[in-house]
Design a protein around this motif. Structure first.
Motif, short mmCIF file in Angstrom:
data_model
loop_
_atom_site.label_atom_id
_atom_site.label_comp_id
_atom_site.label_asym_id
_atom_site.label_seq_id
_atom_site.Cartn_x
_atom_site.Cartn_y
_atom_site.Cartn_z
N VAL A 116 0.84 -1.20 0.00
CA VAL A 116 0.00 0.00 0.00
C VAL A 116 0.88 1.26 0.00
O VAL A 116 0.58 2.24 -0.69
CB VAL A 116 -0.98 -0.01 1.20
N GLY A 117 1.97 1.20 0.74
CA GLY A 117 2.91 2.33 0.75
C GLY A 117 3.42 2.65 -0.65
O GLY A 117 3.47 3.81 -1.06
N ARG A 118 3.79 1.61 -1.40
CA ARG A 118 4.26 1.83 -2.78
C ARG A 118 3.15 2.38 -3.66
O ARG A 118 3.38 3.23 -4.51
CB ARG A 118 4.80 0.51 -3.36
N LEU A 119 1.93 1.85 -3.45
CA LEU A 119 0.78 2.37 -4.24
C LEU A 119 0.62 3.86 -4.00
O LEU A 119 0.43 4.64 -4.94
CB LEU A 119 -0.52 1.65 -3.83
N ILE A 120 0.71 4.26 -2.73
CA ILE A 120 0.53 5.67 -2.39
C ILE A 120 1.64 6.52 -3.04
O ILE A 120 1.37 7.58 -3.61
CB ILE A 120 0.52 5.86 -0.85
N LYS A 121 2.84 6.00 -3.01
CA LYS A 121 3.96 6.76 -3.57
C LYS A 121 3.79 6.96 -5.08
O LYS A 121 3.93 8.08 -5.60
CB LYS A 121 5.28 6.01 -3.27
N THR A 122 3.48 5.87 -5.76
CA THR A 122 3.34 5.97 -7.21
C THR A 122 2.15 6.86 -7.59
O THR A 122 2.25 7.69 -8.49
CB THR A 122 3.14 4.56 -7.82
N ALA A 123 1.04 6.67 -6.87
CA ALA A 123 -0.15 7.46 -7.18
C ALA A 123 0.09 8.94 -6.88
O ALA A 123 -0.35 9.82 -7.64
CB ALA A 123 -1.35 6.95 -6.39
N SER A 124 0.82 9.21 -5.78
CA SER A 124 1.16 10.61 -5.45
C SER A 124 1.89 11.28 -6.61
O SER A 124 1.59 12.41 -6.97
CB SER A 124 2.09 10.68 -4.23
N GLY A 125 2.84 10.53 -7.16
CA GLY A 125 3.59 11.06 -8.29
C GLY A 125 2.68 11.41 -9.46
O GLY A 125 2.79 12.48 -10.06
N LEU A 126 1.74 10.50 -9.74
CA LEU A 126 0.83 10.73 -10.87
C LEU A 126 -0.07 11.94 -10.58
O LEU A 126 -0.36 12.75 -11.47
CB LEU A 126 -0.05 9.50 -11.11
N ILE A 127 -0.53 12.03 -9.34
CA ILE A 127 -1.43 13.14 -8.97
C ILE A 127 -0.69 14.47 -9.06
O ILE A 127 -1.21 15.45 -9.59
CB ILE A 127 -2.02 12.89 -7.56
N GLU A 128 0.56 14.48 -8.57
CA GLU A 128 1.38 15.71 -8.67
C GLU A 128 1.57 16.12 -10.12
O GLU A 128 1.41 17.29 -10.48
CB GLU A 128 2.76 15.46 -8.06
N LYS A 129 1.90 15.14 -10.93
CA LYS A 129 2.10 15.40 -12.36
C LYS A 129 0.83 16.00 -12.97
O LYS A 129 0.87 16.98 -13.71
CB LYS A 129 2.46 14.10 -13.09
N ALA A 130 -0.31 15.39 -12.63
CA ALA A 130 -1.59 15.88 -13.17
C ALA A 130 -1.80 17.33 -12.78
O ALA A 130 -2.16 18.17 -13.62
CB ALA A 130 -2.74 15.02 -12.66
N ARG A 131 -1.57 17.64 -11.53
CA ARG A 131 -1.81 19.00 -11.04
C ARG A 131 -0.85 19.99 -11.70
O ARG A 131 -1.25 21.09 -12.09
CB ARG A 131 -1.67 19.05 -9.51
N SER A 132 0.42 19.58 -11.83
CA SER A 132 1.38 20.51 -12.43
C SER A 132 1.08 20.69 -13.93
O SER A 132 1.46 21.70 -14.52
CB SER A 132 2.82 20.03 -12.20
N ASP A 133 0.37 19.72 -14.53
CA ASP A 133 -0.07 19.88 -15.92
C ASP A 133 -1.38 20.66 -16.01
O ASP A 133 -1.95 20.81 -17.09
CB ASP A 133 -0.26 18.51 -16.59
N GLY A 134 -1.89 21.09 -14.86
CA GLY A 134 -3.09 21.93 -14.87
C GLY A 134 -4.39 21.17 -14.81
O GLY A 134 -5.46 21.72 -15.10
N HIS A 135 -4.35 19.88 -14.43
CA HIS A 135 -5.60 19.11 -14.31
C HIS A 135 -6.14 19.16 -12.89
O HIS A 135 -5.38 19.37 -11.94
CB HIS A 135 -5.35 17.65 -14.69
N ARG A 136 -7.44 18.96 -12.77
CA ARG A 136 -8.04 18.81 -11.46
C ARG A 136 -8.25 17.31 -11.20
O ARG A 136 -8.84 16.62 -12.04
CB ARG A 136 -9.39 19.54 -11.42
N VAL A 137 -7.78 16.81 -10.08
CA VAL A 137 -7.84 15.36 -9.80
C VAL A 137 -9.09 15.03 -8.99
O VAL A 137 -9.26 15.51 -7.86
CB VAL A 137 -6.57 14.89 -9.06
N ALA A 138 -9.97 14.23 -9.59
CA ALA A 138 -11.24 13.89 -8.93
C ALA A 138 -11.08 12.82 -7.86
O ALA A 138 -11.88 12.75 -6.93
CB ALA A 138 -12.24 13.42 -9.98
#
Lengths: 320, 320
Positions: free
Chosen positions: B44-66
């Motif tokens: 679960v820790g790894r899942l959180i880490k990888t997903a965090s990265g994706l979410i950060e990327k999405a936000r820095s690309d100007g997306h809103r994460v649902a």
């Protein structure tokens, strides 16, 4: 001034009708023969006449009539047309809802008879309190109805719920539908009679032998049940096999739908005590633990009134 | 500023993750090993880490994460707790939704993996345009998902849709679940391999004999498929039998649910051409004409992305 509806259970042989209150009480009844041979026009004419009488009575007693619901064998479209019916010969593309509502000047809901039965049991019988359940009707054939999240699942063409034609044995007994090994070929009253007669003809000698000495038409599922209850081994085996295949179908539904309850109804439900052990054994073997423990298996409670009550419940807006 | 969600397909071996737009486009991907042995906390820790990265990327690309949706093998409660999982050893009563949403500070939806797959196909794949459908996933095991009137039917305990454990042959092959004659014992990749190896060990000599000369572990459903496509009779028979039993299960569903479409997915769907004739033959024999003609049988279209898309669709509120 109570709201009531007419509920009709139209079978291949009998018509049963009742005036049903909002709380599901039947306050008046009518009964008659269907006489399919007379053709749909006359049968529908008689339905209108009898229902008119009930509606008039209701009104003169001070009730408000919400409409009429009718359970009818066969394929029924969403707008109440009988596409075709195995039990009502010649009823093809018959606009039953249109004809009844035209003749009675009230709202009409037409539903498949096994579905109406299932709705009746879910509203007032063994299904009360369950949001998702499957009802089996074990009679001459095997039918059923599937209720999910409180609503009848009719399928795209109103054909869902054909639990009698689950394949329980792929190379098994010939079924009336043309397939081999359907549940109906094992667990209907017809199948119980056929299997008993076959065994007796094949040389088995039991307390039932005297029944077919004159004619095998004398055999009935009830006689086989009585023999089984008196200890006749053949009769007990036939019912136990009926239970075994019923259990396979029940296990399939438990694994597929993870429902709260299975209701066993129809004339054969009277022999539940002779089938129960075999049903439970198969469910225990074949279904996953969590959904199997979740699902109660119970017998129907409303007898012949289930169809009247389910149809009336639709007309009253109590059921979907 | 587009709304996106993270979709996760968590398997016993691999984790696949994607950033999914409202229209179902996957605009970024991550892939890794599950490594179940490390225990749920680390996974679960790894899942959180990888997903965090994706979410950060999405936000820095100007997306809103649902939010995040995750498809996970096992029994999943309505509030996202993994009760138990056959593929994720040691995951018992694990509050996956709680842990992920705590770590990611976003809304999380957890769904059974076969259900997520079915939702993905219904949204963007072979199920598009159908309101009611059943999706089979033929892989190591056989799973599935049932979608009725546009909504996933989860059952009371989230256990519905176990199409792999329909009994297709009551005294048939032993299934991993303990039952005999489940669909999974005939129509999974595992069953195809087992049946082929059994026949070769039993003395059959075919183009596949050389494969097991060293070890039967060398056999795979893909090798059997290739042999069948080259004309190997044993391999053709094994796939045709897989199709026969799949057809029995499909016919059961057609008769029970009267759905618009059946979608055949999972790794074995690549061998659909070797099973199709047998499936259609059984459905034609065993299902009623009206629902059988209504129901299209098609193969899945999204491959490994179905689970990611279905989970993300839940998080985006596109699917129920």
């Amino acid at each position: 001034l109570a709201r009531v509806a007419v509920g009709v259970d139209l079978g291949g042989t009998n018509v049963r009708m009742g005036l049903v209150t909002q709380s599901g009480e039947i306050i008046a009844r009518r009964k008659g023969k269907t006489r399919v041979k007379d053709g749909p026009e006359k049968v529908v004419g008689r339905l209108i006449k009898t229902a008119s009488g009930l509606i008039e009575k209701a009104r003169s007693d001070g009730h408000r009539v919400a409409g009429l619901g009718i359970g009818c064998p066969g394929i029924i479209t969403a707008d109440g047309v009988v596409k075709v019916s195995p039990n009502l010969t010649g009823w093809v593309d018959l606009d039953l809802a249109g004809q009844l509502s035209g003749g009675l000047r009230t709202k009409v809901r037409v539903e498949n008879d096994a579905n109406a039965y299932a709705l009746g049991e879910s509203w007032l019988g063994a299904g009360r309190g369950a949001e998702s359940l499957v009802v089996f009707t074990l009679g001459t054939g095997v039918g059923g109805g599937i209720i999910l999240a409180g609503k009848l699942w009719r399928g795209v063409d109103g054909m869902a719920g054909e639990v009698g034609h689950i394949t329980v044995n792929p190379n098994g007994r010939q079924c009336g539908c043309g397939n081999r090994g359907c549940l109906e070929a094992y667990s209907s009253a017809t199948a119980v009679v056929e299997r008993t007669v076959e065994a007796l003809r094949g040389g088995r000698f039991t307390t039932l032998s005297s029944v077919i000495r004159q004619s095998s038409a004398e055999m009935s599922a009830l006689k086989v049940m009585e023999a089984a209850l008196s200890g006749d081994m053949l009769a007990k085996t036939v019912y136990s096999e009926a239970g075994k295949y019923l259990g396979i179908a029940v296990a399939d539904l438990v694994n597929l739908l993870n429902i709260e309850r299975i209701v066993i109804g129809g004339g054969m439900a009277g022999a539940w005590g002779l089938m129960e052990e075999a049903v439970n054994y198969e469910v225990y073997r074949r279904a996953f633990k969590v959904p199997a423990e979740r699902c109660e298996i119970v017998t129907a409670q409303l007898g012949d009134d289930a169809g009247i009550l389910g149809s009336a419940g639709l007309a009253l807006g109590k059921l979907e």
